[in-house]
Design a protein around this motif. Structure first.
Motif, PDB file in Angstrom:
ATOM      1  N   LYS A   1       0.975  -1.309   0.418  1.00 43.60           N
ATOM      2  CA  LYS A   1      -0.011  -0.281   0.531  1.00 43.60           C
ATOM      3  C   LYS A   1       0.740   1.491  -0.369  1.00 43.60           C
ATOM      4  O   LYS A   1       1.727   1.155   0.480  1.00 43.60           O
ATOM      5  CB  LYS A   1      -0.789   0.184   1.304  1.00 43.60           C
ATOM      6  CG  LYS A   1      -1.835  -0.659   1.367  1.00 43.60           C
ATOM      7  CD  LYS A   1      -3.289  -1.223   1.949  1.00 43.60           C
ATOM      8  CE  LYS A   1      -3.819  -1.933   2.111  1.00 43.60           C
ATOM      9  NZ  LYS A   1      -5.289  -1.930   3.296  1.00 43.60           N
ATOM     10  N   ALA A   2       0.051   2.037  -1.170  1.00 43.30           N
ATOM     11  CA  ALA A   2       1.124   3.707  -0.607  1.00 43.30           C
ATOM     12  C   ALA A   2      -0.153   4.338   0.122  1.00 43.30           C
ATOM     13  O   ALA A   2      -0.149   3.946   1.020  1.00 43.30           O
ATOM     14  CB  ALA A   2       1.219   3.994  -2.277  1.00 43.30           C
ATOM     15  N   LEU A   3       0.898   5.631   0.397  1.00 41.51           N
ATOM     16  CA  LEU A   3       0.329   6.547   1.507  1.00 41.51           C
ATOM     17  C   LEU A   3      -1.277   6.847   1.382  1.00 41.51           C
ATOM     18  O   LEU A   3      -1.758   6.907   2.067  1.00 41.51           O
ATOM     19  CB  LEU A   3       1.066   8.776   1.010  1.00 41.51           C
ATOM     20  CG  LEU A   3       2.055   8.540   1.998  1.00 41.51           C
ATOM     21  CD1 LEU A   3       3.017   9.762   1.609  1.00 41.51           C
ATOM     22  CD2 LEU A   3       1.812   8.240   3.487  1.00 41.51           C
ATOM     23  N   ALA A   4      -1.650   7.311  -0.713  1.00 37.57           N
ATOM     24  CA  ALA A   4      -2.970   6.859  -0.704  1.00 37.57           C
ATOM     25  C   ALA A   4      -3.915   5.962   0.033  1.00 37.57           C
ATOM     26  O   ALA A   4      -5.394   7.076   0.859  1.00 37.57           O
ATOM     27  CB  ALA A   4      -3.692   7.576  -1.588  1.00 37.57           C
ATOM     28  N   ASP A   5      -3.554   5.446  -0.154  1.00 33.37           N
ATOM     29  CA  ASP A   5      -4.258   4.338   0.606  1.00 33.37           C
ATOM     30  C   ASP A   5      -4.591   3.886   2.139  1.00 33.37           C
ATOM     31  O   ASP A   5      -5.453   3.164   2.475  1.00 33.37           O
ATOM     32  CB  ASP A   5      -3.604   2.391  -0.057  1.00 33.37           C
ATOM     33  CG  ASP A   5      -3.037   2.705  -1.487  1.00 33.37           C
ATOM     34  OD1 ASP A   5      -4.112   3.067  -1.569  1.00 33.37           O
ATOM     35  OD2 ASP A   5      -1.926   2.029  -2.182  1.00 33.37           O
ATOM     36  N   ILE A   6      -3.438   4.340   2.426  1.00 34.89           N
ATOM     37  CA  ILE A   6      -3.995   4.196   4.288  1.00 34.89           C
ATOM     38  C   ILE A   6      -3.994   5.722   4.690  1.00 34.89           C
ATOM     39  O   ILE A   6      -3.969   5.533   5.974  1.00 34.89           O
ATOM     40  CB  ILE A   6      -2.467   3.621   4.689  1.00 34.89           C
ATOM     41  CG1 ILE A   6      -0.987   4.761   4.486  1.00 34.89           C
ATOM     42  CG2 ILE A   6      -2.095   2.350   4.046  1.00 34.89           C
ATOM     43  CD1 ILE A   6      -0.184   4.505   5.185  1.00 34.89           C
ATOM     44  N   ASN A   7      -4.874   6.439   3.698  1.00 33.01           N
ATOM     45  CA  ASN A   7      -4.635   7.995   4.129  1.00 33.01           C
ATOM     46  C   ASN A   7      -3.575   9.234   5.256  1.00 33.01           C
ATOM     47  O   ASN A   7      -3.799   9.611   5.940  1.00 33.01           O
ATOM     48  CB  ASN A   7      -6.195   8.242   5.479  1.00 33.01           C
ATOM     49  CG  ASN A   7      -6.297   9.373   5.318  1.00 33.01           C
ATOM     50  OD1 ASN A   7      -5.638   9.985   4.887  1.00 33.01           O
ATOM     51  ND2 ASN A   7      -7.405  10.081   6.218  1.00 33.01           N
ATOM     52  N   GLY A   8      -2.595   7.811   4.698  1.00 33.42           N
ATOM     53  CA  GLY A   8      -1.257   8.627   5.994  1.00 33.42           C
ATOM     54  C   GLY A   8      -1.181  10.115   5.381  1.00 33.42           C
ATOM     55  O   GLY A   8      -1.124  11.330   4.307  1.00 33.42           O
ATOM     56  N   ASP A   9       0.363  10.620   6.231  1.00 34.58           N
ATOM     57  CA  ASP A   9       0.753  12.012   5.987  1.00 34.58           C
ATOM     58  C   ASP A   9       1.954  12.053   6.036  1.00 34.58           C
ATOM     59  O   ASP A   9       2.753  10.703   6.050  1.00 34.58           O
ATOM     60  CB  ASP A   9       0.198  12.787   7.125  1.00 34.58           C
ATOM     61  CG  ASP A   9      -1.076  13.120   7.870  1.00 34.58           C
ATOM     62  OD1 ASP A   9      -1.669  13.482   6.657  1.00 34.58           O
ATOM     63  OD2 ASP A   9      -1.692  12.353   8.510  1.00 34.58           O
ATOM     64  N   ILE A  10       2.647  13.187   5.682  1.00 34.36           N
ATOM     65  CA  ILE A  10       3.830  13.480   5.474  1.00 34.36           C
ATOM     66  C   ILE A  10       4.207  14.266   6.180  1.00 34.36           C
ATOM     67  O   ILE A  10       3.746  15.895   6.495  1.00 34.36           O
ATOM     68  CB  ILE A  10       4.370  13.819   3.966  1.00 34.36           C
ATOM     69  CG1 ILE A  10       4.117  13.071   3.289  1.00 34.36           C
ATOM     70  CG2 ILE A  10       5.740  14.376   3.708  1.00 34.36           C
ATOM     71  CD1 ILE A  10       4.121  13.298   1.780  1.00 34.36           C
ATOM     72  N   LEU A  11       5.374  14.304   6.724  1.00 31.92           N
ATOM     73  CA  LEU A  11       6.551  15.223   7.476  1.00 31.92           C
ATOM     74  C   LEU A  11       7.102  15.897   6.726  1.00 31.92           C
ATOM     75  O   LEU A  11       8.486  14.902   7.135  1.00 31.92           O
ATOM     76  CB  LEU A  11       6.399  14.902   9.128  1.00 31.92           C
ATOM     77  CG  LEU A  11       7.743  15.854   9.826  1.00 31.92           C
ATOM     78  CD1 LEU A  11       7.008  17.525  10.056  1.00 31.92           C
ATOM     79  CD2 LEU A  11       8.367  15.319  11.633  1.00 31.92           C
ATOM     80  N   LEU A  12       7.582  16.534   6.223  1.00 31.92           N
ATOM     81  CA  LEU A  12       8.610  16.922   5.451  1.00 31.92           C
ATOM     82  C   LEU A  12       9.822  18.008   6.117  1.00 31.92           C
ATOM     83  O   LEU A  12       9.839  18.960   6.465  1.00 31.92           O
ATOM     84  CB  LEU A  12       8.413  17.575   4.116  1.00 31.92           C
ATOM     85  CG  LEU A  12      10.034  17.985   2.880  1.00 31.92           C
ATOM     86  CD1 LEU A  12      10.078  16.325   1.929  1.00 31.92           C
ATOM     87  CD2 LEU A  12       8.830  18.882   1.412  1.00 31.92           C
ATOM     88  N   ILE A  13      11.051  17.147   6.082  1.00 33.14           N
ATOM     89  CA  ILE A  13      12.389  18.419   7.065  1.00 33.14           C
ATOM     90  C   ILE A  13      13.135  18.692   5.314  1.00 33.14           C
ATOM     91  O   ILE A  13      13.613  17.281   5.424  1.00 33.14           O
ATOM     92  CB  ILE A  13      12.954  17.592   8.134  1.00 33.14           C
ATOM     93  CG1 ILE A  13      11.553  17.010   8.908  1.00 33.14           C
ATOM     94  CG2 ILE A  13      14.040  18.516   8.294  1.00 33.14           C
ATOM     95  CD1 ILE A  13      10.883  18.104   9.507  1.00 33.14           C
ATOM     96  N   SER A  14      13.855  19.629   5.467  1.00 36.45           N
ATOM     97  CA  SER A  14      15.232  19.785   4.915  1.00 36.45           C
ATOM     98  C   SER A  14      16.055  19.997   5.171  1.00 36.45           C
ATOM     99  O   SER A  14      16.516  20.120   6.875  1.00 36.45           O
ATOM    100  CB  SER A  14      15.114  21.413   4.694  1.00 36.45           C
ATOM    101  OG  SER A  14      15.669  21.918   5.606  1.00 36.45           O
ATOM    102  N   GLN A  15      16.652  19.037   5.132  1.00 36.44           N
ATOM    103  CA  GLN A  15      18.187  18.264   5.512  1.00 36.44           C
ATOM    104  C   GLN A  15      19.564  18.502   4.833  1.00 36.44           C
ATOM    105  O   GLN A  15      19.464  17.475   3.853  1.00 36.44           O
ATOM    106  CB  GLN A  15      17.937  16.519   5.892  1.00 36.44           C
ATOM    107  CG  GLN A  15      19.632  16.341   6.919  1.00 36.44           C
ATOM    108  CD  GLN A  15      19.034  15.103   8.438  1.00 36.44           C
ATOM    109  OE1 GLN A  15      17.581  14.688   7.310  1.00 36.44           O
ATOM    110  NE2 GLN A  15      19.810  14.798   8.419  1.00 36.44           N
ATOM    111  N   PHE A  16      20.282  19.759   4.361  1.00 37.03           N
ATOM    112  CA  PHE A  16      21.509  19.077   4.567  1.00 37.03           C
ATOM    113  C   PHE A  16      22.534  18.242   3.577  1.00 37.03           C
ATOM    114  O   PHE A  16      23.003  18.042   2.917  1.00 37.03           O
ATOM    115  CB  PHE A  16      21.534  21.239   3.534  1.00 37.03           C
ATOM    116  CG  PHE A  16      22.595  20.933   4.448  1.00 37.03           C
ATOM    117  CD1 PHE A  16      24.004  21.483   5.087  1.00 37.03           C
ATOM    118  CD2 PHE A  16      21.936  21.658   6.036  1.00 37.03           C
ATOM    119  CE1 PHE A  16      24.674  21.466   6.257  1.00 37.03           C
ATOM    120  CE2 PHE A  16      22.513  21.866   7.439  1.00 37.03           C
ATOM    121  CZ  PHE A  16      24.764  22.329   7.195  1.00 37.03           C
TER     122      PHE A  16
END
Length: 150
Positions: free
Chosen positions: A64-79
């Motif tokens: 399953k992908a994110l949409a299939d589980i109604n999942g969320d994303i926390l996006l963090i910039s990391q150089f």
């Protein structure tokens, strides 16, 4: 661009004792941007992140992908994902994009992922001293580099 996807049951980002973003289930995405990165890299990577099938199905298989589980994303910039460690013990970061290049691409990635996911993407604060808390589910951690598409 490089992204580290961590499948999580929860994750949060805190800056100066204030939570800037938090999710329950889904992906904590650490995103590194280099000077050579383009909008094409961003588009390709966003599709990969959204389509990555690493969440369990009814049989416990990663189907399953994110949409299939109604999942969320926390996006963090990391150089630091572009650290060079070939010489000595102090990493160099010359491959990482400077803020004038990285910030617009980071902001476009937020917009793209939000559009593909159909909901708000939680974030940290670009360039801030962030404290990231997470519960890695599995653990499942995937590294994606747009320079290794094939």
């Amino acid at each position: 661009m490089r992204a580290v996807l961590q499948r999580v049951t929860e994750a949060s980002c805190t800056v100066e004792e204030k939570i800037t973003g938090e999710i329950k289930g889904g992906f904590l995405v650490l995103l590194g941007i280099e000077d050579a990165d383009t909008t094409e890299d961003l588009e390709w990577l966003a599709q990969k992140i959204i389509g990555m099938r690493v969440f369990g199905d009814e049989n416990g298989l990663m189907n399953k992908a994110l949409a299939d589980i109604n999942g969320d994303i926390l996006l963090i910039s990391q150089f630091t994902l572009f650290a060079s460690t070939k010489k000595g013990n102090r990493p160099g970061f010359t491959k990482a994009a400077k803020p004038d290049v990285a910030i617009p691409l980071y902001e476009k990635m937020i917009e793209k992922l939000s559009a593909l996911l159909g909901k708000k993407v939680e974030t940290g604060i670009f360039g801030a001293d962030m404290k990231i808390a997470l519960v890695n589910d599995g653990p499942t951690t995937i590294l994606i580099d747009t320079k290794n598409k094939e």
